[in-house]
Scaffold this motif. Structure first.
Motif, PDB file in Angstrom:
ATOM      1  N   VAL A   1     -38.649 -44.181  35.464  1.00  0.00           N
ATOM      2  CA  VAL A   1     -37.204 -44.046  35.697  1.00  0.00           C
ATOM      3  C   VAL A   1     -36.501 -45.355  35.346  1.00  0.00           C
ATOM      4  O   VAL A   1     -35.432 -45.348  34.717  1.00  0.00           O
ATOM      5  CB  VAL A   1     -36.904 -43.609  37.149  1.00  0.00           C
ATOM      6  CG1 VAL A   1     -35.410 -43.670  37.444  1.00  0.00           C
ATOM      7  CG2 VAL A   1     -37.441 -42.201  37.405  1.00  0.00           C
ATOM      8  N   ALA A   2     -37.091 -46.484  35.705  1.00  0.00           N
ATOM      9  CA  ALA A   2     -36.499 -47.782  35.371  1.00  0.00           C
ATOM     10  C   ALA A   2     -36.404 -47.950  33.860  1.00  0.00           C
ATOM     11  O   ALA A   2     -35.372 -48.402  33.339  1.00  0.00           O
ATOM     12  CB  ALA A   2     -37.314 -48.916  35.990  1.00  0.00           C
ATOM     13  N   ALA A   3     -37.452 -47.592  33.138  1.00  0.00           N
ATOM     14  CA  ALA A   3     -37.437 -47.710  31.668  1.00  0.00           C
ATOM     15  C   ALA A   3     -36.382 -46.785  31.067  1.00  0.00           C
ATOM     16  O   ALA A   3     -35.650 -47.182  30.148  1.00  0.00           O
ATOM     17  CB  ALA A   3     -38.818 -47.389  31.102  1.00  0.00           C
ATOM     18  N   LEU A   4     -36.283 -45.565  31.579  1.00  0.00           N
ATOM     19  CA  LEU A   4     -35.260 -44.632  31.107  1.00  0.00           C
ATOM     20  C   LEU A   4     -33.864 -45.195  31.356  1.00  0.00           C
ATOM     21  O   LEU A   4     -33.006 -45.196  30.464  1.00  0.00           O
ATOM     22  CB  LEU A   4     -35.402 -43.276  31.811  1.00  0.00           C
ATOM     23  CG  LEU A   4     -34.267 -42.283  31.580  1.00  0.00           C
ATOM     24  CD1 LEU A   4     -34.321 -41.734  30.156  1.00  0.00           C
ATOM     25  CD2 LEU A   4     -34.338 -41.154  32.591  1.00  0.00           C
ATOM     26  N   ALA A   5     -33.636 -45.705  32.554  1.00  0.00           N
ATOM     27  CA  ALA A   5     -32.316 -46.232  32.910  1.00  0.00           C
ATOM     28  C   ALA A   5     -31.957 -47.449  32.058  1.00  0.00           C
ATOM     29  O   ALA A   5     -30.822 -47.558  31.574  1.00  0.00           O
ATOM     30  CB  ALA A   5     -32.276 -46.575  34.395  1.00  0.00           C
TER      31      ALA A   5
ATOM     32  N   ALA B   1     -28.778 -49.774  27.842  1.00  0.00           N
ATOM     33  CA  ALA B   1     -28.740 -50.515  26.574  1.00  0.00           C
ATOM     34  C   ALA B   1     -28.056 -49.697  25.486  1.00  0.00           C
ATOM     35  O   ALA B   1     -27.269 -50.230  24.695  1.00  0.00           O
ATOM     36  CB  ALA B   1     -30.151 -50.907  26.154  1.00  0.00           C
ATOM     37  N   ASP B   2     -28.324 -48.394  25.441  1.00  0.00           N
ATOM     38  CA  ASP B   2     -27.662 -47.525  24.452  1.00  0.00           C
ATOM     39  C   ASP B   2     -26.155 -47.515  24.668  1.00  0.00           C
ATOM     40  O   ASP B   2     -25.371 -47.601  23.718  1.00  0.00           O
ATOM     41  CB  ASP B   2     -28.195 -46.097  24.531  1.00  0.00           C
ATOM     42  CG  ASP B   2     -29.611 -45.938  24.002  1.00  0.00           C
ATOM     43  OD1 ASP B   2     -30.123 -46.865  23.340  1.00  0.00           O
ATOM     44  OD2 ASP B   2     -30.219 -44.876  24.277  1.00  0.00           O
TER      45      ASP B   2
ATOM     46  N   VAL C   1     -40.698 -53.577  29.242  1.00  0.00           N
ATOM     47  CA  VAL C   1     -40.474 -54.777  28.447  1.00  0.00           C
ATOM     48  C   VAL C   1     -39.506 -54.510  27.302  1.00  0.00           C
ATOM     49  O   VAL C   1     -38.542 -55.245  27.103  1.00  0.00           O
ATOM     50  CB  VAL C   1     -41.811 -55.352  27.917  1.00  0.00           C
ATOM     51  CG1 VAL C   1     -41.575 -56.369  26.824  1.00  0.00           C
ATOM     52  CG2 VAL C   1     -42.586 -55.977  29.056  1.00  0.00           C
ATOM     53  N   GLY C   2     -39.726 -53.454  26.542  1.00  0.00           N
ATOM     54  CA  GLY C   2     -38.859 -53.148  25.403  1.00  0.00           C
ATOM     55  C   GLY C   2     -37.415 -52.904  25.799  1.00  0.00           C
ATOM     56  O   GLY C   2     -36.508 -53.578  25.291  1.00  0.00           O
ATOM     57  N   PRO C   3     -37.158 -51.957  26.715  1.00  0.00           N
ATOM     58  CA  PRO C   3     -35.774 -51.721  27.131  1.00  0.00           C
ATOM     59  C   PRO C   3     -35.115 -52.937  27.778  1.00  0.00           C
ATOM     60  O   PRO C   3     -33.948 -53.216  27.529  1.00  0.00           O
ATOM     61  CB  PRO C   3     -35.890 -50.570  28.136  1.00  0.00           C
ATOM     62  CG  PRO C   3     -37.160 -49.883  27.798  1.00  0.00           C
ATOM     63  CD  PRO C   3     -38.073 -50.964  27.276  1.00  0.00           C
ATOM     64  N   ALA C   4     -35.852 -53.677  28.586  1.00  0.00           N
ATOM     65  CA  ALA C   4     -35.288 -54.861  29.236  1.00  0.00           C
ATOM     66  C   ALA C   4     -34.970 -55.940  28.200  1.00  0.00           C
ATOM     67  O   ALA C   4     -33.926 -56.591  28.271  1.00  0.00           O
ATOM     68  CB  ALA C   4     -36.250 -55.399  30.289  1.00  0.00           C
TER      69      ALA C   4
END
Length: 189
Positions: A57-61, A66-67, A114-117
């Motif tokens: 959920v954190a990665a999705l958010a 970011a989008d 890591v990627g989204p952050a």
């Protein structure tokens, strides 16, 4: 055999929606299973445990945030970029409180986000390029922006500004003006 139609992606999306409805800390495997009308054990074919689900959920958010920020930043620089990014951040937090809370959670294993952050942090640094801040001032400014945005949004969504007649949007606008002024006149070391 796993229940047809359940996937890690569907479970993550449903957990994110549930987080917005009942609060991120209240999302459990049992609550998610009830949403799908299955036993909790059926979910473990797709997610390892509650921590795995929360990280997803954190990665999705973070990806969604970011989008949204990337769309808002397109073609903007300086104060316009700062305001666009800040407004995208604030709007996302208000529209998706559970997902926003997931973005703030401390993780033991951050590899999944890591990627989204990194993408989110790179956009913050892109805004700051317009202010021409060298390191370590740029890192200090990133922290200042995040602290200001997060603090304001957290207080606003918790109702901390209700007791004053001053419009919260007007105060937000002034805060962005002040941030722009500070960034343009960053103190030397």
């Amino acid at each position: 055999m796993a229940r047809a139609g359940l996937t890690a992606e569907r479970l993550t999306q449903a957990a994110a929606e549930l987080a917005d409805e009942i609060g991120f800390p209240n999302v459990t495997v049992s609550a998610l299973a009830r949403r799908f009308g299955v036993q909790p054990a059926a979910l473990y074919a797709h997610v390892k445990d509650i921590q795995d689900l929360r990280v997803r959920v954190a990665a999705l958010a973070l990806t969604e945030l970011a989008d949204r920020a990337a769309g808002a930043l397109a073609g903007r620089a300086g104060k316009d970029a700062l305001a666009a990014f800040a407004n995208a951040y604030r709007d996302y937090a208000k529209e998706h409180p559970g997902r926003y809370a997931a973005c703030q959670m401390e993780l033991d294993d951050e590899t999944a986000i890591v990627g989204p952050a990194r993408r989110h942090a790179e956009m913050t640094r892109a805004i700051l390029r317009g202010y021409d801040l060298p390191e370590p001032a740029e890192t200090d400014a990133v922290r200042m922006l995040h602290g200001t945005f997060h603090g304001y949004v957290s207080l606003e969504t918790a109702g901390g500004f209700r007791r004053h007649e001053r419009d919260v949007d007007a105060s937000w606008s002034r805060a962005l003006d002040a941030l722009d002024l500070v960034l343009r006149n960053w103190p030397s070391a």
